[in-house]
Design an enzyme around this catalytic site. Structure first.
Site, mmCIF file in Angstrom:
data_model
loop_
_atom_site.group_PDB
_atom_site.id
_atom_site.type_symbol
_atom_site.label_atom_id
_atom_site.label_comp_id
_atom_site.label_asym_id
_atom_site.label_seq_id
_atom_site.Cartn_x
_atom_site.Cartn_y
_atom_site.Cartn_z
ATOM 1 N N LYS A 1 0.872 -1.184 0.000
ATOM 2 C CA LYS A 1 0.000 0.000 0.000
ATOM 3 C C LYS A 1 0.907 1.232 0.000
ATOM 4 O O LYS A 1 1.570 1.530 0.976
ATOM 5 C CB LYS A 1 -0.897 -0.097 1.239
ATOM 6 N N GLY B 1 6.572 5.557 8.221
ATOM 7 C CA GLY B 1 5.708 6.730 8.199
ATOM 8 C C GLY B 1 5.732 7.423 9.548
ATOM 9 O O GLY B 1 6.720 7.370 10.271
ATOM 10 N N SER B 2 4.627 8.052 9.881
ATOM 11 C CA SER B 2 4.583 8.873 11.091
ATOM 12 C C SER B 2 4.443 8.013 12.352
ATOM 13 O O SER B 2 3.986 6.876 12.311
ATOM 14 C CB SER B 2 3.394 9.819 11.004
ATOM 15 N N GLY C 1 2.199 4.633 13.037
ATOM 16 C CA GLY C 1 3.014 3.485 13.460
ATOM 17 C C GLY C 1 2.571 2.951 14.809
ATOM 18 O O GLY C 1 2.469 1.732 15.011
ATOM 19 N N GLU D 1 9.275 2.030 11.075
ATOM 20 C CA GLU D 1 10.270 3.113 10.965
ATOM 21 C C GLU D 1 9.507 4.419 10.957
ATOM 22 O O GLU D 1 8.695 4.655 10.068
ATOM 23 C CB GLU D 1 11.105 2.964 9.688
ATOM 24 N N CYS E 1 13.513 11.403 6.514
ATOM 25 C CA CYS E 1 13.401 10.987 7.919
ATOM 26 C C CYS E 1 14.729 11.192 8.630
ATOM 27 O O CYS E 1 14.760 11.390 9.836
ATOM 28 C CB CYS E 1 12.982 9.532 7.995
ATOM 29 N N GLU F 1 8.934 16.839 15.401
ATOM 30 C CA GLU F 1 9.343 16.695 14.006
ATOM 31 C C GLU F 1 8.527 17.656 13.144
ATOM 32 O O GLU F 1 7.307 17.710 13.249
ATOM 33 C CB GLU F 1 9.093 15.264 13.529
HETATM 34 P P1 NAD Z 1 1.980 8.697 7.321
HETATM 35 O O1 NAD Z 1 2.130 7.955 8.606
HETATM 36 O O2 NAD Z 1 0.933 9.700 7.219
HETATM 37 O O3 NAD Z 1 1.701 7.660 6.151
HETATM 38 C C1 NAD Z 1 2.522 6.542 5.901
HETATM 39 C C2 NAD Z 1 1.702 5.470 5.203
HETATM 40 O O4 NAD Z 1 0.734 4.966 6.105
HETATM 41 C C3 NAD Z 1 0.928 5.981 3.990
HETATM 42 O O5 NAD Z 1 0.901 4.997 2.994
HETATM 43 C C4 NAD Z 1 -0.458 6.182 4.553
HETATM 44 O O6 NAD Z 1 -1.470 6.138 3.590
HETATM 45 C C5 NAD Z 1 -0.550 5.008 5.495
HETATM 46 N N1 NAD Z 1 -1.590 5.118 6.533
HETATM 47 C C6 NAD Z 1 -2.283 6.214 6.927
HETATM 48 N N2 NAD Z 1 -3.156 5.873 7.890
HETATM 49 C C7 NAD Z 1 -3.013 4.562 8.109
HETATM 50 C C8 NAD Z 1 -3.624 3.634 9.001
HETATM 51 N N3 NAD Z 1 -4.565 3.989 9.867
HETATM 52 N N4 NAD Z 1 -3.206 2.356 8.955
HETATM 53 C C9 NAD Z 1 -2.240 1.962 8.109
HETATM 54 N N5 NAD Z 1 -1.621 2.795 7.243
HETATM 55 C C10 NAD Z 1 -2.012 4.069 7.250
HETATM 56 O O7 NAD Z 1 3.412 9.286 6.987
HETATM 57 P P2 NAD Z 1 3.837 10.176 5.707
HETATM 58 O O8 NAD Z 1 3.278 11.537 5.891
HETATM 59 O O9 NAD Z 1 3.539 9.439 4.453
HETATM 60 O O10 NAD Z 1 5.421 10.217 5.858
HETATM 61 C C11 NAD Z 1 6.094 11.141 6.664
HETATM 62 C C12 NAD Z 1 6.531 10.477 7.964
HETATM 63 O O11 NAD Z 1 7.278 9.309 7.674
HETATM 64 C C13 NAD Z 1 7.451 11.333 8.799
HETATM 65 O O12 NAD Z 1 7.085 11.252 10.152
HETATM 66 C C14 NAD Z 1 8.819 10.690 8.600
HETATM 67 O O13 NAD Z 1 9.720 10.887 9.654
HETATM 68 C C15 NAD Z 1 8.457 9.268 8.449
HETATM 69 N N6 NAD Z 1 9.490 8.544 7.752
HETATM 70 C C16 NAD Z 1 10.300 7.704 8.468
HETATM 71 C C17 NAD Z 1 11.303 7.014 7.839
HETATM 72 C C18 NAD Z 1 12.176 6.080 8.613
HETATM 73 O O14 NAD Z 1 12.839 5.288 8.003
HETATM 74 N N7 NAD Z 1 12.205 6.141 9.929
HETATM 75 C C19 NAD Z 1 11.503 7.152 6.466
HETATM 76 C C20 NAD Z 1 10.680 8.013 5.762
HETATM 77 C C21 NAD Z 1 9.673 8.702 6.413
#
Ligand code: NAD
Ligand code: MN
Length: 481
Positions: free
Chosen positions: A173, A226-227, A231, A248, A282, A383
């Protein structure tokens, strides 16, 4: 020309259905494409297809799966220019940065293709007479991969390639803000002849699809980037079904600059790590911690260098920094800049949305530097994920380490120094999973483990040999002969 459609991919077939728009954040009049907007039922069908494909795929030899991964890499390589340009158009990062990322994705597929011929288990001598024992690797099963928009090709690649080489089947996804780069990888899987059901791809809203992934019976493991908010939600929900998880998440990464550092490269590394990719890495630096003796001189030099950065459409040559990925992200950045103004005073450079001419077409924010930031301020703790640098002053090395570690996050960290002894103290004492010295805090390679500590991460590391720990399990065998 009509807008291209990039449908979902389930059980080896492109699926027609509702779509959503993927827009160019540097020019919002451009719709890059229409993407399949999946439903919870699509996730279930994808998970069932992955379950059906599992026995054959996991029984295939590692080298045979590796041969397919080499093919995927070759297909991506042939389309390198197109895929890179697509990424700049959908995510906003500059074309050279996009090319670097696509190159990395290709290398990741080749690296894990080779792993198919190794896949080392463990062998140890038995205490018992005439007993032979060893542990071999076996796949986990169907895995769910949930990815963010900021590295829209490399993150899908560094999850998918090890998942496949270990013999798992996949439901992916992608992030809705930048789904095309991941779609190109799925297209390459299809063209390479990956058997139907092995790889499935469902785009759409995380809110709907996330719960469906966590609850789909065949799924045994979830890798999420992601966030922290999402997570942590996945952690709670997935634990109810005892799923294997890898998370992550966010960071608030420090760069420490000591008075003995090579001054010019320290300035360059801080500016690079904070602002490139619009601060949307990130591993980006967002706290710069400078030793007292050089503080004023350093702040002045960073501000001067930052003012030279060229912000604009990343397709154009000479641009250093593109737009924020979407309006929501830009609004978040501008909101934090307002908070910073109240906490630390007017930024020394930047601090506004860029407007006028082509800027009005996109989500551009000036690279922004706040000085005199203290550890208790919101802009030193949360962040932001945008082009904002917070500079803090440290009395000495010990104080700098204390400031650096005074965060709930622990993704990456950087030290600028020429002092060998302090370098080792830092390496052992810093609370971060990715640690650099005299380099930017961002900029990792795929051959070594990747991931953070503290609230930034949970579960086994990604990439390098560590990836196998998440995507495979051991089966331990004892034989009497
Ligand atoms: P996000 O958490 O909004 O989204 C990440 C993914 O999760 C997307 O595909 C989103 O559609 C999906 N998602 C949203 N709601 C969900 C749910 N309820 N259940 C399952 N999946 C769901 O994050 P973003 O805005 O896409 O990315 C930015 C964030 O990602 C920042 O906080 C950044 O630090 C982090 N990030 C971390 C790393 C790492 O390796 N630690 C790498 C890149 C980005
Ligand atoms: Mn987009």
């Amino acid at each position: 020309m009509s807008t291209p459609i990039f449908p979902n991919y389930i059980d080896g077939a492109w699926v027609e259905g509702p779509t959503f728009e993927n827009r160019n954040p540097a020019d919002t009049s451009e719709v890059v494409g229409l993407h399949g907007k999946g439903s919870a039922e699509d996730i279930q069908r994808a998970a069932d297809a992955a379950q059906s494909a599992l026995p054959t795929w996991s029984a295939m030899s590692g080298p045979a799966r590796g041969a397919l991964l080499y093919k995927i890499a070759d297909i991506l390589d042939r389309k390198f220019e197109q895929i890179s340009a697509d990424m700049t158009r959908e995510e906003g990062k500059t074309l050279p940065e996009a090319k670097g990322e696509v190159r990395r994705s290709i290398n990741i597929f080749r690296y894990f293709a080779g792993e198919g011929s190794r896949m080392a288990g463990v062998m140890a001598p038995s205490e018992r007479d005439r007993v032979h024992m060893f542990a071999l690797r076996k796949p986990v099963g169907v895995v769910g991969l949930i990815t963010p928009w900021n590295f829209p090709s490399a993150i899908p690649a560094w999850k998918l390639a090890p998942a496949l080489i270990c013999g798992n089947t996949v439901v992916m996804k992608p992030a809705s803000a930048a789904p095309l780069s991941a779609w190109r990888i799925i297209e390459a899987c299809h063209e390479a002849g990956v058997p139907k059901g092995v790889v499935n791809f469902v785009g759409g809203s995380g809110g709907t699809l996330g719960a469906a992934i966590v609850n789909a019976k065949p799924i045994k493991a979830i890798s999420f980037t992601g966030s922290c908010e999402i997570g942590n939600w996945i952690h709670t929900e997935a634990s109810k079904r005892h799923l294997r998880i890898q998370l992550e998440m966010g960071g608030k990464n420090p760069t420490i600059v000591l008075a003995d550092a090579d001054f010019g490269s320290a300035v360059e590394n801080c500016v690079n790590a904070t602002f490139f990719s619009t601060g949307q890495k990130c591993t980006a630096t967002s706290r710069v911690i400078v030793e007292e003796g050089i503080y004023d001189k350093f702040v002045a030099a960073v501000v001067e260098r930052t003012k030279k950065l060229k912000v604009g459409n990343g397709m154009q040559a000479g641009i250093d920094i593109g737009p924020c990925v979407d309006e929501g992200q830009m609004d978040t950045v501008l909101r934090y800049i307002e908070i910073g103004r109240k906490e630390a005073g007017e930024p020394l450079t930047g601090g506004h949305r860029l407007t006028g001419g082509d800027y009005d077409k996109g989500y551009f924010v000036e690279p922004t530097v706040f000085a005199n930031v203290t550890e208790d301020m919101v802009i030193a703790r949360e962040e932001i994920f945008g082009p904002v640098m917070a500079i803090l002053k440290a009395r000495d090395f010990q104080h700098a380490m204390q400031l650096a570690n005074g965060s709930d996050f622990g993704l990456s960290a950087s030290l600028q120094t020429t002092n060998l002894s302090r370098m080792f103290e830092y390496i052992y004492g810093i609370e971060a999973g990715l640690v650099t010295v005299n380099l930017p805090s961002a900029g990792v390679e795929y051959q070594l483990p990747f991931g953070g500590s503290k609230d930034s991460s949970f579960g086994p590391k990604e990439q390098g040999p560590a990836a196998l720990e998440f995507y495979s399990d051991h089966k331990t065998v004892y034989i009497k002969y």
